[in-house]
Every structure is written in structure tokens, then in C-alpha cells.
Design an enzyme around this catalytic site. Structure first.
Site, PDB file in Angstrom:
ATOM      1  N   CYS A  70       0.627  -0.999  -0.011  1.00  0.00           N
ATOM      2  CA  CYS A  70       0.058   0.069   0.019  1.00  0.00           C
ATOM      3  C   CYS A  70       0.870   1.325   0.010  1.00  0.00           C
ATOM      4  O   CYS A  70       1.656   1.216   0.975  1.00  0.00           O
ATOM      5  CB  CYS A  70      -0.968   0.122   0.989  1.00  0.00           C
ATOM      6  SG  CYS A  70      -1.825   1.499   1.362  1.00  0.00           S
ATOM      7  N   ASN A  71       0.906   2.003  -1.054  1.00  0.00           N
ATOM      8  CA  ASN A  71       1.576   3.013  -1.197  1.00  0.00           C
ATOM      9  C   ASN A  71       1.405   4.213   0.031  1.00  0.00           C
ATOM     10  O   ASN A  71       2.105   4.883   0.495  1.00  0.00           O
ATOM     11  CB  ASN A  71       1.314   3.903  -2.464  1.00  0.00           C
ATOM     12  CG  ASN A  71       1.885   2.983  -3.534  1.00  0.00           C
ATOM     13  OD1 ASN A  71       1.062   2.336  -4.032  1.00  0.00           O
ATOM     14  ND2 ASN A  71       3.245   3.300  -4.110  1.00  0.00           N
ATOM     15  N   THR A  72      -0.001   4.535   0.104  1.00  0.00           N
ATOM     16  CA  THR A  72      -0.468   5.281   1.332  1.00  0.00           C
ATOM     17  C   THR A  72       0.311   4.983   2.718  1.00  0.00           C
ATOM     18  O   THR A  72       0.623   5.845   3.431  1.00  0.00           O
ATOM     19  CB  THR A  72      -1.909   5.413   1.420  1.00  0.00           C
ATOM     20  OG1 THR A  72      -2.348   6.110   0.094  1.00  0.00           O
ATOM     21  CG2 THR A  72      -2.461   6.486   2.409  1.00  0.00           C
ATOM     22  N   CYS A 177      -0.505   4.110  -6.535  1.00  0.00           N
ATOM     23  CA  CYS A 177      -1.448   3.301  -5.795  1.00  0.00           C
ATOM     24  C   CYS A 177      -1.511   1.791  -6.048  1.00  0.00           C
ATOM     25  O   CYS A 177      -1.839   1.689  -7.398  1.00  0.00           O
ATOM     26  CB  CYS A 177      -2.792   3.805  -5.412  1.00  0.00           C
ATOM     27  SG  CYS A 177      -3.977   3.187  -4.555  1.00  0.00           S
TER      28      CYS A 177
END
Length: 261
Positions: A70-72, A177
Site C-alpha cells: 500500500c503506497n499510502t 497506488c
């Protein structure tokens, strides 16, 4: 061996499928957070709290390594996660593939969630790896959520909105994302301009899968016995792979290639 992956939603599917192709004999733990999805609009503190909870649910199954797919979460929560789980549980973060994208010279566009777009972390990657390259950050509100729910109408609308805000001359697009990798070809079609060279897309699934194996000292072996199972955790609850995951080729592949345990 047991490899866990976590995300806010089904964006972990591309990395999980990449792991499965590299090691068909690995047991997989897929942990995501439908109760808190989407994470993109949340505050950094909220994201960190949700990410720690989803990681803890995966860690309870005692994996050898945890991919933060997960990039976030990687942008906002990875330091807190490392403090809690390492060195007992190695973590592999996922960050936008700006370095390889910028190596092509650009112009580059980075599609990401509102929480990642404009973050100090992403700006730092741009400054470090894309100095002198034209880079446009494109926030994609609603796209990750639409992909998670397999909402075709919302996916089309979110992609169209982001494509309209992407410069026509970009040669390279970073999928910032992991959810976006599930609709990569739809994104390519929306951004590709007639008469221009084929758009280059950069995701992260293959890279993080390979890094996870390196971290635990295991070599890829695609010919290994295909007997690795998988466990699905939805906000900490054991479950089966949801129908929305089966809307995508990666989800169908995982179900067909992995006996559920």
C-alpha cells in the site's frame, strides 16, 4: 515459508499474484481493511492506526515477512510499523516507482491517492530521483475506492477525471497506488495520445515480491510445487476471497492457484 501482504483494500492482489508466481509453494496471508477503506482521504494519524491494526492481524499468523502493499500506508505509517514489528518481522514497503520512471527522461506523471500526492515523502522521491525531469503529480480521488468495490462506472469516471488532468506529452506514468495496477490497461487507454509512442507504465508488484524473497534469503522458484495456501483477513476477521477480488485477473489467479486453508 509464509509471506503476508497488507493493504487498505484489494490493491494487494497484484503483489500477491507476483509472489505466487515466484513461489507457488509459499503460504500467503492477505490482510486488508474493508471496515476502514479508503485510507487515501484519512489523516496521517488515522492511516497509521489503521495500518498498524491490519499489520498486527497479519503478524498474528507468524509470517516470515510482511509486504506493505500500500503506497499510502508506506508513505505515512512505515516508520511506526517498523518500530513495532521489526526486527522480528521484516517489512517490505511500497513506494511510487519514481526512480525507474524518471530514468527514461520523462515527462512523467504520477497518479496517486490524495494522501500520497503532494506528501513530503513523494516530493522527496521526486527531488532525489527526478531532478531535471518534468513530473506532474495527479491526485486521483475516488479511484482506489472504486477499484476496491469493482464499481465499473466509478472506475471509468475517476480514470477519465485523472486523465483529463494529465499532460498530453507524458511518456511515462507511475501507478502510485497498488489498486491502480488492477486497472492498468484501462488507465493506459485513457492516457495514451494518438500518434505518440506507447505509454510506459510503472507499477510495483513485481519489485516488492522479489524484494520480499531476497529479504528472507529465498530464491524464486516458479517450478516449485503449487501447494501454497492462503488465508484472507478482512479487518482482522478470517474470511474467503470476496467476489469483488474475483472481478480481476489477479484475484481469479490466486483462487485457482492456491488452496484456501
Amino acid at each position: 515459508m509464509k509471506i503476508a501482504l497488507m493493504d487498505s483494500g484489494i490493491g494487494l492482489l497484484p503483489a500477491a499474484a507476483a509472489v505466487r508466481r515466484l513461489r507457488p509453494d509459499a503460504d500467503l496471508v492477505l490482510s486488508w481493511d474493508p471496515d476502514g477503506m479508503p485510507w487515501g482521504p484519512r489523516t496521517p494519524q488515522d492511516i497509521t492506526e489503521r495500518a498498524l491494526a491490519v499489520a498486527a492481524a497479519a503478524a498474528a499468523h507468524e509470517p516470515d515477512v510482511l509486504i506493505v502493499a500500500c503506497n499510502t500506508a508506506s508513505v505515512h505509517a512505515l516508520p511506526a510499523m517498523r518500530a513495532r514489528f521489526e526486527p522480528r518481522l521484516p517489512l517490505i514497503g511500497t513506494v511510487p516507482a519514481i526512480k525507474p520512471a524518471a530514468a527514461g527522461g520523462g515527462p512523467v506523471a504520477i497518479w496517486a491517492t490524495p494522501a500520497t500526492t503532494g506528501s513530503a515523502y513523494q516530493r522527496g522521491l521526486i527531488e532525489q530521483f527526478a531532478d531535471g525531469v518534468a513530473v506532474t503529480e495527479v491526485a486521483c480521488p475516488g479511484l482506489a475506492d472504486a477499484v476496491h468495490h469493482a464499481d465499473e462506472t466509478a472506475i471509468d469516471a475517476a480514470i477519465a477525471s485523472a486523465a483529463a488532468r494529465t499532460p498530453d506529452d507524458v511518456t511515462t506514468l507511475v501507478l502510485g497506488c497498488t489498486n491502480y495496477e488492477l486497472v492498468a490497461e484501462r488507465i493506459r487507454t485513457a492516457v495514451q495520445q494518438p500518434g505518440r509512442p506507447p505509454l510506459v507504465l510503472h507499477g510495483t508488484a513485481g519489485a516488492v515480491a522479489a524484494q520480499a524473497l531476497r529479504r528472507i534469503g529465498v530464491a524464486p522458484d516458479p517450478a516449485a510445487p503449487a501447494d501454497g495456501g492462503f488465508t484472507v483477513l478482512l479487518s482482522g476477521r478470517e474470511a474467503t476471497l470476496p467476489d469483488t477480488a474475483l472481478s480481476y485477473g489477479e484475484g481469479r489467479f490466486l483462487r485457482s492457484a492456491s488452496p484456501v486453508r
